[in-house]
Design a protein around this motif. Structure first.
Motif, PDB file in Angstrom:
ATOM      1  N   UNK A   2      -4.964  15.617  -0.931  1.00 29.43           N
ATOM      2  CA  UNK A   2      -4.419  14.507  -1.472  1.00 29.43           C
ATOM      3  C   UNK A   2      -2.471  15.529  -1.337  1.00 29.43           C
ATOM      4  N   UNK A   3      -1.631  14.339  -1.112  1.00 26.13           N
ATOM      5  CA  UNK A   3       0.139  14.642  -0.909  1.00 26.13           C
ATOM      6  C   UNK A   3       0.202  15.356  -1.775  1.00 26.13           C
ATOM      7  N   UNK A   4       1.482  16.253  -1.848  1.00 28.35           N
ATOM      8  CA  UNK A   4       2.242  16.451  -2.767  1.00 28.35           C
ATOM      9  C   UNK A   4       2.893  16.508  -4.125  1.00 28.35           C
ATOM     10  N   UNK A   5       3.317  14.700  -3.052  1.00 29.98           N
ATOM     11  CA  UNK A   5       4.082  13.380  -4.134  1.00 29.98           C
ATOM     12  C   UNK A   5       3.027  13.154  -4.668  1.00 29.98           C
ATOM     13  N   UNK A   6       3.932  12.482  -6.011  1.00 31.49           N
ATOM     14  CA  UNK A   6       3.306  11.658  -7.145  1.00 31.49           C
ATOM     15  C   UNK A   6       2.499  11.008  -7.122  1.00 31.49           C
ATOM     16  N   UNK A   7       1.593  10.418  -7.288  1.00 28.04           N
ATOM     17  CA  UNK A   7       0.382   9.004  -7.198  1.00 28.04           C
ATOM     18  C   UNK A   7       1.536   7.848  -7.613  1.00 28.04           C
ATOM     19  N   UNK A   8       1.525   6.473  -7.295  1.00 27.46           N
ATOM     20  CA  UNK A   8       0.770   5.381  -7.547  1.00 27.46           C
ATOM     21  C   UNK A   8      -0.184   4.633  -8.221  1.00 27.46           C
ATOM     22  N   UNK A   9      -0.255   4.774  -9.256  1.00 29.89           N
ATOM     23  CA  UNK A   9      -1.928   4.150  -9.956  1.00 29.89           C
ATOM     24  C   UNK A   9      -1.710   2.139  -9.981  1.00 29.89           C
ATOM     25  N   UNK A  10      -2.755   2.234  -8.804  1.00 28.41           N
ATOM     26  CA  UNK A  10      -2.932   0.304  -8.974  1.00 28.41           C
ATOM     27  C   UNK A  10      -4.125  -0.065  -9.882  1.00 28.41           C
ATOM     28  N   UNK A  11      -3.916  -0.496 -10.468  1.00 30.72           N
ATOM     29  CA  UNK A  11      -5.152  -1.665 -11.066  1.00 30.72           C
ATOM     30  C   UNK A  11      -5.276  -3.102 -10.705  1.00 30.72           C
ATOM     31  N   UNK A  12      -5.844  -3.267  -9.712  1.00 30.16           N
ATOM     32  CA  UNK A  12      -6.200  -4.644  -9.020  1.00 30.16           C
ATOM     33  C   UNK A  12      -6.364  -5.606  -9.740  1.00 30.16           C
ATOM     34  N   UNK A  13      -6.115  -7.306  -9.249  1.00 26.65           N
ATOM     35  CA  UNK A  13      -6.400  -8.401  -9.963  1.00 26.65           C
ATOM     36  C   UNK A  13      -7.368  -8.624  -8.970  1.00 26.65           C
ATOM     37  N   UNK A  14      -8.245 -10.135  -9.384  1.00 24.81           N
ATOM     38  CA  UNK A  14      -7.947 -10.757  -8.751  1.00 24.81           C
ATOM     39  C   UNK A  14      -7.336 -11.458  -7.712  1.00 24.81           C
ATOM     40  N   UNK A  15      -6.455 -11.423  -7.975  1.00 27.84           N
ATOM     41  CA  UNK A  15      -5.575 -12.721  -7.531  1.00 27.84           C
ATOM     42  C   UNK A  15      -5.055 -11.842  -6.631  1.00 27.84           C
ATOM     43  N   UNK A  16      -4.699 -10.727  -5.861  1.00 29.79           N
ATOM     44  CA  UNK A  16      -4.709  -9.752  -4.949  1.00 29.79           C
ATOM     45  C   UNK A  16      -2.902  -9.612  -5.810  1.00 29.79           C
ATOM     46  N   UNK A  17      -2.359 -10.010  -6.742  1.00 30.52           N
ATOM     47  CA  UNK A  17      -1.119  -9.551  -6.705  1.00 30.52           C
ATOM     48  C   UNK A  17      -0.597  -7.743  -6.955  1.00 30.52           C
ATOM     49  N   UNK A  18      -1.481  -7.314  -7.175  1.00 27.78           N
ATOM     50  CA  UNK A  18      -1.312  -6.339  -7.147  1.00 27.78           C
ATOM     51  C   UNK A  18      -1.513  -4.607  -5.915  1.00 27.78           C
ATOM     52  N   UNK A  19      -2.280  -5.885  -5.286  1.00 28.47           N
ATOM     53  CA  UNK A  19      -1.954  -5.444  -3.424  1.00 28.47           C
ATOM     54  C   UNK A  19      -0.651  -6.460  -2.848  1.00 28.47           C
ATOM     55  N   UNK A  20      -0.383  -6.856  -2.660  1.00 27.79           N
ATOM     56  CA  UNK A  20       1.091  -7.797  -2.851  1.00 27.79           C
ATOM     57  C   UNK A  20       1.877  -6.517  -2.802  1.00 27.79           C
ATOM     58  N   UNK A  21       2.488  -6.418  -4.200  1.00 28.62           N
ATOM     59  CA  UNK A  21       3.545  -5.626  -3.981  1.00 28.62           C
ATOM     60  C   UNK A  21       2.729  -4.273  -3.712  1.00 28.62           C
ATOM     61  N   UNK A  22       2.004  -4.305  -3.881  1.00 28.70           N
ATOM     62  CA  UNK A  22       1.665  -2.180  -2.941  1.00 28.70           C
ATOM     63  C   UNK A  22       2.058  -2.245  -1.941  1.00 28.70           C
ATOM     64  N   UNK A  23       1.777  -3.837  -0.418  1.00 28.69           N
ATOM     65  CA  UNK A  23       1.801  -3.820   0.562  1.00 28.69           C
ATOM     66  C   UNK A  23       3.490  -3.786   0.666  1.00 28.69           C
TER      67      UNK A  23
END
Length: 127
Positions: free
Chosen positions: A1-22
């Motif tokens: 894992x990187x030394x950079x802080x991580x971004x935590x994602x809690x995915x949703x069925x609609x894919x909104x979280x993944x769209x924002x991450x992308x």
């Protein structure tokens, strides 16, 4: 894992979280992203991993569900982007933590998020 802080994602069925991450990746955010099943998984993950957490991206209902659960649970003290869609447009409310109140939703702007991180002096979040 990187030394950079991580971004935590809690995915949703609609894919909104993944769209924002992308969108954040496309805007230049290079922090590792970790997927959790729910906000309840954050504390156990944190106990097992030494990496710092930058912020969370979750579906808006995840914060409401978290608040409706056991009130004795400690709340994460990480900034949260709570996402939902209005008319197909990705919207975000910013929470200082899931237990705090949310700001009014605004269109999610990944480049604006990265610029804001820079303005806050958090250049270490972006390579």
């Amino acid at each position: 894992m990187s030394e950079l802080p991580v971004v935590m994602l809690v995915p949703d069925a609609r894919g909104e979280v993944e769209r924002a991450a992308q969108r954040l990746r496309e805007a230049g955010l290079r922090n590792p992203m970790v997927h959790l099943r729910s906000l309840d998984d954050l504390a156990p993950w944190r106990r097992q991993h030494p990496w710092e957490i930058a912020f969370l991206i979750v579906p808006a209902e995840a914060c409401s569900e978290y608040l409706a659960g056991d009130a004795a649970r400690p709340l994460p003290a990480y900034p949260v982007f709570a996402l939902h869609s209005i008319g197909g447009r990705l919207m975000a409310s910013v929470w200082s933590s899931p237990g705090a109140g949310a700001a009014s939703p605004v269109p999610f702007d990944a480049r604006g998020v990265v610029r804001s991180l820079h303005k806050l002096g958090l250049r270490w979040l972006v390579l």
